[in-house]
Design a protein around this motif. Structure first.
Motif, PDB file in Angstrom:
ATOM      1  N   SER A  14       0.807  -1.217   0.000  1.00  0.00           N
ATOM      2  CA  SER A  14       0.000   0.000   0.000  1.00  0.00           C
ATOM      3  C   SER A  14       0.841   1.269   0.000  1.00  0.00           C
ATOM      4  O   SER A  14       0.296   2.369   0.000  1.00  0.00           O
ATOM      5  N   THR A  15       2.164   1.129   0.016  1.00  0.00           N
ATOM      6  CA  THR A  15       3.050   2.293  -0.031  1.00  0.00           C
ATOM      7  C   THR A  15       4.182   2.022  -1.006  1.00  0.00           C
ATOM      8  O   THR A  15       4.475   0.875  -1.341  1.00  0.00           O
ATOM      9  N   ILE A  16       4.833   3.087  -1.427  1.00  0.00           N
ATOM     10  CA  ILE A  16       5.981   2.945  -2.321  1.00  0.00           C
ATOM     11  C   ILE A  16       7.088   2.158  -1.638  1.00  0.00           C
ATOM     12  O   ILE A  16       7.757   1.323  -2.256  1.00  0.00           O
ATOM     13  N   GLU A  17       7.280   2.406  -0.326  1.00  0.00           N
ATOM     14  CA  GLU A  17       8.332   1.702   0.412  1.00  0.00           C
ATOM     15  C   GLU A  17       8.101   0.195   0.395  1.00  0.00           C
ATOM     16  O   GLU A  17       9.051  -0.586   0.291  1.00  0.00           O
ATOM     17  N   GLU A  18       6.850  -0.230   0.501  1.00  0.00           N
ATOM     18  CA  GLU A  18       6.548  -1.660   0.473  1.00  0.00           C
ATOM     19  C   GLU A  18       6.731  -2.246  -0.922  1.00  0.00           C
ATOM     20  O   GLU A  18       6.990  -3.439  -1.073  1.00  0.00           O
ATOM     21  N   CYS A  19       6.603  -1.419  -1.943  1.00  0.00           N
ATOM     22  CA  CYS A  19       6.757  -1.895  -3.324  1.00  0.00           C
ATOM     23  C   CYS A  19       8.216  -2.025  -3.743  1.00  0.00           C
ATOM     24  O   CYS A  19       8.537  -2.787  -4.656  1.00  0.00           O
ATOM     25  N   ASP A  20       9.085  -1.275  -3.110  1.00  0.00           N
ATOM     26  CA  ASP A  20      10.467  -1.157  -3.578  1.00  0.00           C
ATOM     27  C   ASP A  20      11.421  -1.895  -2.655  1.00  0.00           C
ATOM     28  O   ASP A  20      11.719  -1.432  -1.560  1.00  0.00           O
ATOM     29  N   SER A  21      11.908  -3.031  -3.096  1.00  0.00           N
ATOM     30  CA  SER A  21      12.864  -3.822  -2.315  1.00  0.00           C
ATOM     31  C   SER A  21      14.304  -3.590  -2.760  1.00  0.00           C
ATOM     32  O   SER A  21      15.196  -4.322  -2.372  1.00  0.00           O
ATOM     33  N   THR A  22      14.533  -2.549  -3.556  1.00  0.00           N
ATOM     34  CA  THR A  22      15.857  -2.336  -4.138  1.00  0.00           C
ATOM     35  C   THR A  22      16.945  -2.237  -3.087  1.00  0.00           C
ATOM     36  O   THR A  22      18.008  -2.839  -3.207  1.00  0.00           O
ATOM     37  N   LYS A  85       4.225  -5.865  -8.905  1.00  0.00           N
ATOM     38  CA  LYS A  85       3.458  -7.039  -9.340  1.00  0.00           C
ATOM     39  C   LYS A  85       4.208  -7.789 -10.437  1.00  0.00           C
ATOM     40  O   LYS A  85       4.276  -9.018 -10.435  1.00  0.00           O
ATOM     41  N   TYR A  86       4.756  -7.032 -11.388  1.00  0.00           N
ATOM     42  CA  TYR A  86       5.501  -7.673 -12.479  1.00  0.00           C
ATOM     43  C   TYR A  86       6.698  -8.444 -11.945  1.00  0.00           C
ATOM     44  O   TYR A  86       6.909  -9.617 -12.289  1.00  0.00           O
ATOM     45  N   ARG A  87       7.517  -7.802 -11.097  1.00  0.00           N
ATOM     46  CA  ARG A  87       8.730  -8.448 -10.603  1.00  0.00           C
ATOM     47  C   ARG A  87       8.418  -9.677  -9.760  1.00  0.00           C
ATOM     48  O   ARG A  87       9.224 -10.604  -9.677  1.00  0.00           O
ATOM     49  N   HIS A  88       7.238  -9.697  -9.135  1.00  0.00           N
ATOM     50  CA  HIS A  88       6.850 -10.833  -8.293  1.00  0.00           C
ATOM     51  C   HIS A  88       5.887 -11.777  -9.002  1.00  0.00           C
ATOM     52  O   HIS A  88       5.165 -12.537  -8.356  1.00  0.00           O
ATOM     53  N   SER A  89       5.888 -11.726 -10.328  1.00  0.00           N
ATOM     54  CA  SER A  89       5.094 -12.658 -11.156  1.00  0.00           C
ATOM     55  C   SER A  89       3.603 -12.610 -10.825  1.00  0.00           C
ATOM     56  O   SER A  89       2.942 -13.640 -10.756  1.00  0.00           O
ATOM     57  N   TYR A  90       3.103 -11.390 -10.609  1.00  0.00           N
ATOM     58  CA  TYR A  90       1.665 -11.177 -10.434  1.00  0.00           C
ATOM     59  C   TYR A  90       1.107 -12.081  -9.332  1.00  0.00           C
ATOM     60  O   TYR A  90       0.428 -13.070  -9.614  1.00  0.00           O
ATOM     61  N   PRO A  91       1.375 -11.755  -8.069  1.00  0.00           N
ATOM     62  CA  PRO A  91       1.024 -12.657  -6.966  1.00  0.00           C
ATOM     63  C   PRO A  91      -0.465 -12.971  -6.853  1.00  0.00           C
ATOM     64  O   PRO A  91      -0.834 -14.035  -6.362  1.00  0.00           O
ATOM     65  N   ASN A  92      -1.352 -12.081  -7.299  1.00  0.00           N
ATOM     66  CA  ASN A  92      -2.791 -12.356  -7.231  1.00  0.00           C
ATOM     67  C   ASN A  92      -3.354 -12.793  -8.580  1.00  0.00           C
ATOM     68  O   ASN A  92      -4.553 -12.677  -8.825  1.00  0.00           O
ATOM     69  N   LEU A 227      10.598  -4.058 -22.208  1.00  0.00           N
ATOM     70  CA  LEU A 227      11.469  -4.526 -21.124  1.00  0.00           C
ATOM     71  C   LEU A 227      10.796  -5.633 -20.319  1.00  0.00           C
ATOM     72  O   LEU A 227      11.415  -6.645 -19.978  1.00  0.00           O
ATOM     73  N   LYS A 228       9.526  -5.461 -20.014  1.00  0.00           N
ATOM     74  CA  LYS A 228       8.798  -6.496 -19.287  1.00  0.00           C
ATOM     75  C   LYS A 228       8.768  -7.804 -20.082  1.00  0.00           C
ATOM     76  O   LYS A 228       8.972  -8.891 -19.536  1.00  0.00           O
ATOM     77  N   SER A 229       8.491  -7.692 -21.372  1.00  0.00           N
ATOM     78  CA  SER A 229       8.380  -8.889 -22.206  1.00  0.00           C
ATOM     79  C   SER A 229       9.718  -9.610 -22.324  1.00  0.00           C
ATOM     80  O   SER A 229       9.777 -10.841 -22.356  1.00  0.00           O
ATOM     81  N   LEU A 230      10.800  -8.851 -22.390  1.00  0.00           N
ATOM     82  CA  LEU A 230      12.133  -9.476 -22.405  1.00  0.00           C
ATOM     83  C   LEU A 230      12.297 -10.382 -21.188  1.00  0.00           C
ATOM     84  O   LEU A 230      12.791 -11.513 -21.298  1.00  0.00           O
ATOM     85  N   GLY A 231      11.887  -9.896 -20.029  1.00  0.00           N
ATOM     86  CA  GLY A 231      12.018 -10.691 -18.812  1.00  0.00           C
ATOM     87  C   GLY A 231      11.117 -11.908 -18.805  1.00  0.00           C
ATOM     88  O   GLY A 231      11.499 -12.971 -18.309  1.00  0.00           O
ATOM     89  N   GLU A 232       9.916 -11.796 -19.349  1.00  0.00           N
ATOM     90  CA  GLU A 232       8.984 -12.918 -19.349  1.00  0.00           C
ATOM     91  C   GLU A 232       9.446 -14.044 -20.262  1.00  0.00           C
ATOM     92  O   GLU A 232       9.242 -15.227 -19.968  1.00  0.00           O
ATOM     93  N   TYR A 269      13.011  -0.286 -12.737  1.00  0.00           N
ATOM     94  CA  TYR A 269      12.245  -1.169 -11.842  1.00  0.00           C
ATOM     95  C   TYR A 269      11.591  -2.341 -12.560  1.00  0.00           C
ATOM     96  O   TYR A 269      10.911  -3.151 -11.927  1.00  0.00           O
ATOM     97  N   THR A 270      11.812  -2.474 -13.868  1.00  0.00           N
ATOM     98  CA  THR A 270      11.427  -3.722 -14.534  1.00  0.00           C
ATOM     99  C   THR A 270      12.462  -4.815 -14.267  1.00  0.00           C
ATOM    100  O   THR A 270      12.189  -5.998 -14.497  1.00  0.00           O
ATOM    101  N   ILE A 271      13.647  -4.433 -13.801  1.00  0.00           N
ATOM    102  CA  ILE A 271      14.737  -5.389 -13.573  1.00  0.00           C
ATOM    103  C   ILE A 271      14.500  -6.112 -12.257  1.00  0.00           C
ATOM    104  O   ILE A 271      14.320  -5.491 -11.211  1.00  0.00           O
ATOM    105  N   ARG A 272      14.532  -7.412 -12.291  1.00  0.00           N
ATOM    106  CA  ARG A 272      14.136  -8.200 -11.124  1.00  0.00           C
ATOM    107  C   ARG A 272      15.236  -8.337 -10.081  1.00  0.00           C
ATOM    108  O   ARG A 272      14.946  -8.522  -8.912  1.00  0.00           O
ATOM    109  N   LEU A 273      16.488  -8.244 -10.454  1.00  0.00           N
ATOM    110  CA  LEU A 273      17.582  -8.451  -9.506  1.00  0.00           C
ATOM    111  C   LEU A 273      17.893  -7.144  -8.779  1.00  0.00           C
ATOM    112  O   LEU A 273      18.308  -6.162  -9.408  1.00  0.00           O
TER     113      LEU A 273
END
Length: 394
Positions: A14-22, A85-92, A227-232, A269-273
């Protein structure tokens, strides 16, 4: 129990901080500050050498560092949540009840045309290269060329599924055409693909195409999809070279100045690592102007340094209020009594000296008695725990 598990849904951040694990797993030992952290790897690509030699004069004047000279900006929660959601493979993600027709794969095998235009992939790859008007004004092909596990603007295009992704990645013909489609779009943007590792450089038409990119902002959304499609589809490693290229052109040469915010807010932020994102953001921070307006981390981190301790990357940077005289008196009494109970009698002055030395590290502590060294280690350990507790992820 089965119903409970089946009904469980992932709680979305629910916050940017929770979305960003960088920066959540940031490690100074992993990436020393003294290191030249300007690149994705230690090696320099031929493209970088060419740009350094031939385009050193391309840099444009940067904005001043005055806070009044730049409008206040903030990060977009919606962008952060989308890319989380993209980096976590759409959890829902809900599996479709429709049979999996593998339409994206069949399109890339040249068995069905894209809908609604009725165009086959081979026609696009063989006839559309260099037809920049068609690539700019047609808005139906991009969802077919770069499919995702989410719906795009072309509702005739089909979302990818996990099963289709696996099948796609094991089909050589589909992968060959996918890379050809990637090269086609890079040319449209004034970029050329150099090798099978995903390294890129300016194409011969870069000046004309970069000017177009600065004026045609809807292409920034297309690049995010690419970029998203490259990762998929198995090309995660291709993202960092392209993002790094855009950062260099935008921040160092000023050739893609209008793309700057999209690169930092979306492309990185499309980059998963996380480690790769950190390297890119550190590079960006070195060249971003005005420096004080850089929004993407790392967060400030409190470092020990005695009375004049500085604030660097990684913690909240909020200093505790200075103790009152009464608190100081009680602290001295507690320090003395604690030391006495452990068998180490240390005066209040020595205890304060221990704390100061501990903040600056154990360097220069030779010559102290064993009791004093033990006290230093205790205070130092307590300081490390406090610093860890103060760290706040971005």
């Amino acid at each position: 129990m089965g119903n409970l598990v089946g009904s469980w849904r992932f709680k979305e951040p629910s916050t940017i901080e929770e979305c960003d694990s960088t920066w959540g797993s940031d490690s100074e030992s992993e990436e020393p500050a003294a290191e030249d952290d300007s690149g994705i790897s230690d090696s320099v690509s031929p493209a970088e050498s060419e740009r350094a030699a031939g385009h050193a004069g391309d840099a444009t004047p940067q904005l001043t560092d005055s806070p009044e000279s730049v409008p206040k900006m903030k990060r977009s929660f919606y962008a952060a949540r989308d890319l989380y959601k993209y980096r976590h493979s759409y959890p829902n993600f809900k599996r479709s009840r429709q049979p999996n027709e593998y339409r994206n794969l069949r399109f890339y095998l040249n068995k069905i045309p894209l809908v609604p235009d009725g165009i086959y992939i081979e026609e696009i790859l063989s006839k559309w290269r260099g037809d920049y008007d068609k690539l700019e004004h047609n808005h139906t092909y991009i969802q077919w060329l770069f499919p995702l596990r989410e719906q795009g603007l072309n509702f005739y295009a089909h979302e990818l599924t996990q099963d289709e992704i696996k099948e796609f990645q094991s089909t050589r013909e589909a992968k060959r055409r996918f890379l050809a489609a990637y090269s086609l779009m890079l040319d449209f943007y004034g970029v050329k693909l150099l090798d099978k590792s995903g390294n890129v450089a300016r194409a011969p038409n870069w000046q004309e195409r970069f000017q177009h990119l600065n004026e045609s902002h809807h292409n920034y959304l297309r690049i995010t999809r690419i970029l998203k499609s490259l990762g998929e589809l198995g090309y995660e490693a291709f993202k960092a070279p392209l993002v790094r290229f855009f950062l260099e052109e935008s921040l160092c040469h000023g050739t893609l100045h209008n793309m700057q915010h999209s690169i930092l807010e979306y492309y990185v932020y499309t980059i998963r690592l996380p480690a790769t994102r950190r390297r890119l953001l550190r590079y960006a921070r070195q060249h971003y102007r005005p420096a004080h307006a850089f929004l993407w981390g790392p967060p400030p981190k409190k470092r020990g340094g005695g009375a004049g301790g500085s604030v660097g990357a990684g913690s909240s940077g909020i200093r505790a209020p200075a103790p009152t005289p009464e608190q100081q008196r009680r602290g001295k009494e507690n320090t003395t009594s604690t030391s006495a109970s452990s068998g180490n009698i240390v005066s209040s002055h020595s205890a304060m000296m221990c704390h100061e030395l501990a903040e600056g590290g154990l360097k220069g502590c030779t010559g102290l008695g064993s009791n004093m060294e033990g006290m230093l280690m205790m205070v130092g350990a307590r300081g490390e725990r406090n610093e860890y507790n103060e760290m706040v992820p971005l």
